[in-house]
Design an enzyme around this catalytic site. Sequence first.
Site, mmCIF file in Angstrom:
data_model
loop_
_atom_site.group_PDB
_atom_site.id
_atom_site.type_symbol
_atom_site.label_atom_id
_atom_site.label_comp_id
_atom_site.label_asym_id
_atom_site.label_seq_id
_atom_site.Cartn_x
_atom_site.Cartn_y
_atom_site.Cartn_z
ATOM 1 N N ARG A 99 0.143 -1.144 -0.174
ATOM 2 C CA ARG A 99 -0.106 0.266 -0.113
ATOM 3 C C ARG A 99 0.801 0.835 -0.082
ATOM 4 O O ARG A 99 0.443 2.407 -1.188
ATOM 5 C CB ARG A 99 -0.928 -0.034 1.072
ATOM 6 C CG ARG A 99 -1.070 0.922 1.544
ATOM 7 C CD ARG A 99 -3.228 0.838 2.030
ATOM 8 N NE ARG A 99 -3.069 -0.100 3.611
ATOM 9 C CZ ARG A 99 -2.654 0.535 4.971
ATOM 10 N NH1 ARG A 99 -1.568 2.124 4.412
ATOM 11 N NH2 ARG A 99 -2.293 -0.427 5.479
ATOM 12 N N TYR B 183 -16.950 15.754 -16.495
ATOM 13 C CA TYR B 183 -16.753 13.619 -16.526
ATOM 14 C C TYR B 183 -17.653 13.622 -15.469
ATOM 15 O O TYR B 183 -18.065 14.574 -14.332
ATOM 16 C CB TYR B 183 -16.057 12.896 -16.243
ATOM 17 C CG TYR B 183 -15.876 11.915 -16.035
ATOM 18 C CD1 TYR B 183 -16.367 11.590 -16.885
ATOM 19 C CD2 TYR B 183 -15.881 11.139 -14.340
ATOM 20 C CE1 TYR B 183 -16.322 9.893 -16.781
ATOM 21 C CE2 TYR B 183 -16.480 9.859 -14.511
ATOM 22 C CZ TYR B 183 -16.578 9.104 -15.879
ATOM 23 O OH TYR B 183 -16.395 8.024 -16.158
ATOM 24 N N ASP C 153 -8.582 17.970 -15.165
ATOM 25 C CA ASP C 153 -8.106 16.496 -15.512
ATOM 26 C C ASP C 153 -8.349 16.489 -17.036
ATOM 27 O O ASP C 153 -8.344 16.926 -17.684
ATOM 28 C CB ASP C 153 -9.467 16.158 -15.251
ATOM 29 C CG ASP C 153 -9.948 14.586 -15.939
ATOM 30 O OD1 ASP C 153 -9.069 14.682 -16.929
ATOM 31 O OD2 ASP C 153 -10.686 14.188 -14.966
ATOM 32 N N LYS D 287 -7.861 5.260 -20.100
ATOM 33 C CA LYS D 287 -8.573 5.257 -20.931
ATOM 34 C C LYS D 287 -7.105 5.759 -21.181
ATOM 35 O O LYS D 287 -6.389 4.523 -22.084
ATOM 36 C CB LYS D 287 -9.236 7.240 -20.911
ATOM 37 C CG LYS D 287 -10.037 7.458 -20.095
ATOM 38 C CD LYS D 287 -11.425 6.134 -20.559
ATOM 39 C CE LYS D 287 -12.356 6.079 -18.728
ATOM 40 N NZ LYS D 287 -12.662 8.326 -18.304
HETATM 41 C C1 PLP Z 1 -13.430 8.184 -16.900
HETATM 42 C C2 PLP Z 1 -13.299 9.337 -16.968
HETATM 43 C C3 PLP Z 1 -12.650 9.633 -15.212
HETATM 44 C C4 PLP Z 1 -13.277 8.454 -14.122
HETATM 45 O O1 PLP Z 1 -11.798 7.932 -14.240
HETATM 46 P P1 PLP Z 1 -12.330 6.458 -13.863
HETATM 47 O O2 PLP Z 1 -10.622 5.364 -14.001
HETATM 48 O O3 PLP Z 1 -13.679 5.774 -14.485
HETATM 49 O O4 PLP Z 1 -12.742 6.024 -12.785
HETATM 50 C C5 PLP Z 1 -12.283 10.712 -15.083
HETATM 51 N N1 PLP Z 1 -12.066 11.982 -15.284
HETATM 52 C C6 PLP Z 1 -12.582 12.061 -16.623
HETATM 53 C C7 PLP Z 1 -12.169 12.560 -18.106
HETATM 54 C C8 PLP Z 1 -12.619 10.483 -17.543
HETATM 55 O O5 PLP Z 1 -13.002 10.548 -18.852
#
Ligand code: PLP
Length: 384
Positions: A51, A103, A175, A200
């Site tokens: 962890r 998101y 993000d 992604k």
């Molecule tokens: C998918 C996504 C998230 C969340 O990510 P997870 O891996 O599904 O928890 C956050 N921000 C954006 C822009 C996303 O496309």
Amino acid sequence: MTLAAWKFATKLIQFNASPKDPYHPKTTPIYQTATFEQEAADALGEYDYSRSGNPTRKVLEDQMAALEGGTRAFCFNSGMAAITATMRLLSAGDEIVSDYDLYGGTSRLFAQVLNRAGIVVKYVDATDTAAIEAAITPATKMVYIESPTNPFLRVVDIAAVAAVAKKHGALFAIDGSVMSPYLQNPLELGADIVIHSATKFLCGHSDVTAGAIVVKDAELGKRVYFQQNAEGTALGPFDSYLFLRGLKTLKIRIDAAQRSTEKIAAFLASHPKVGEVFYPGLASHQDHDVHQRQARGGGALLSFTVGSAEAAKKMAEGLELFSISLSFGSVQSSISIPLKMSHSSVPAGMKGVRIPPADLLRLAVGIEDTDDLIADLSRCLDLI
Ligand SMILES: *Cc1c(COP(=O)(O)O)cnc(C)c1O
């Protein structure tokens, strides 16, 4: 040549995959262990408990820091865990200024979790830097945005927002999932924290959920590390390995997907059944100039309208090569109706302000043959 001088494609491949390993494997070993034996009872070695730190994850985190131009990176078991860790930098009474096009999972976190922690989020149109500045109060401790946004692919002027956040002593977190470090490096534009949903583009094959935070400032790095360890949200060894493996082909995957997306955007923009096309790579896009200045391509995500909810449903269900699924950044193409899928968790109070229209479709373009993808879209558009 030094690491810093290498181009992105070289950095993706040439890194120390197995530091201190006596056998010098060319890929990173999966240290699938929860705990590490210590040599002494009164002093811990480099690793003691997974962890807190794991050699597989460490290689990945060092690689993410190098690719994003940061000093330190942290990998989490999902993008949402990375966003949550970022929010833990704040305390009750603090305010966040954010954009209204976020998101869906982030909207939900802000509206239904941060509210209980006493953190207030103010939403503005973040493509308007003056609107961000106007919303800042002495309680504002963070400016939080996405660029491009999802699903409208609006673009925020990162350097301008960074300057405003800095002027008011607020952290600036962005993000960057829609671009990845290959196409955009927000730390170099003045952001303090870059977050990725590695689920992604970074992992790239729809086989892992993972997230990352990259920072430049060492003190901030210590605070994020504390949070990651204290809450136990770090990425496991096997998923770290898959993340590292996916990352190696990031450039060639995005190059292929982006080439197709550019052609698909042009095809849709000239199709009589299509209303609006939202893609920052199109010269007609409202934020095209800002995007050109701060990113190196339009990416592989676009959205478009088809006139009615019925047409959108028919289109999504009729396509052969675009599976109906959430997410993007995979080698496989997919399609979604944001209103019904990714944005269904936008809280009711915000519907009407931030809700995507019912006829909006979002395409996540994969690496299949471009002509096949366009033929599939063309066939379905004829049917609606
Ligand atoms: C998918 C996504 C998230 C969340 O990510 P997870 O891996 O599904 O928890 C956050 N921000 C954006 C822009 C996303 O496309």
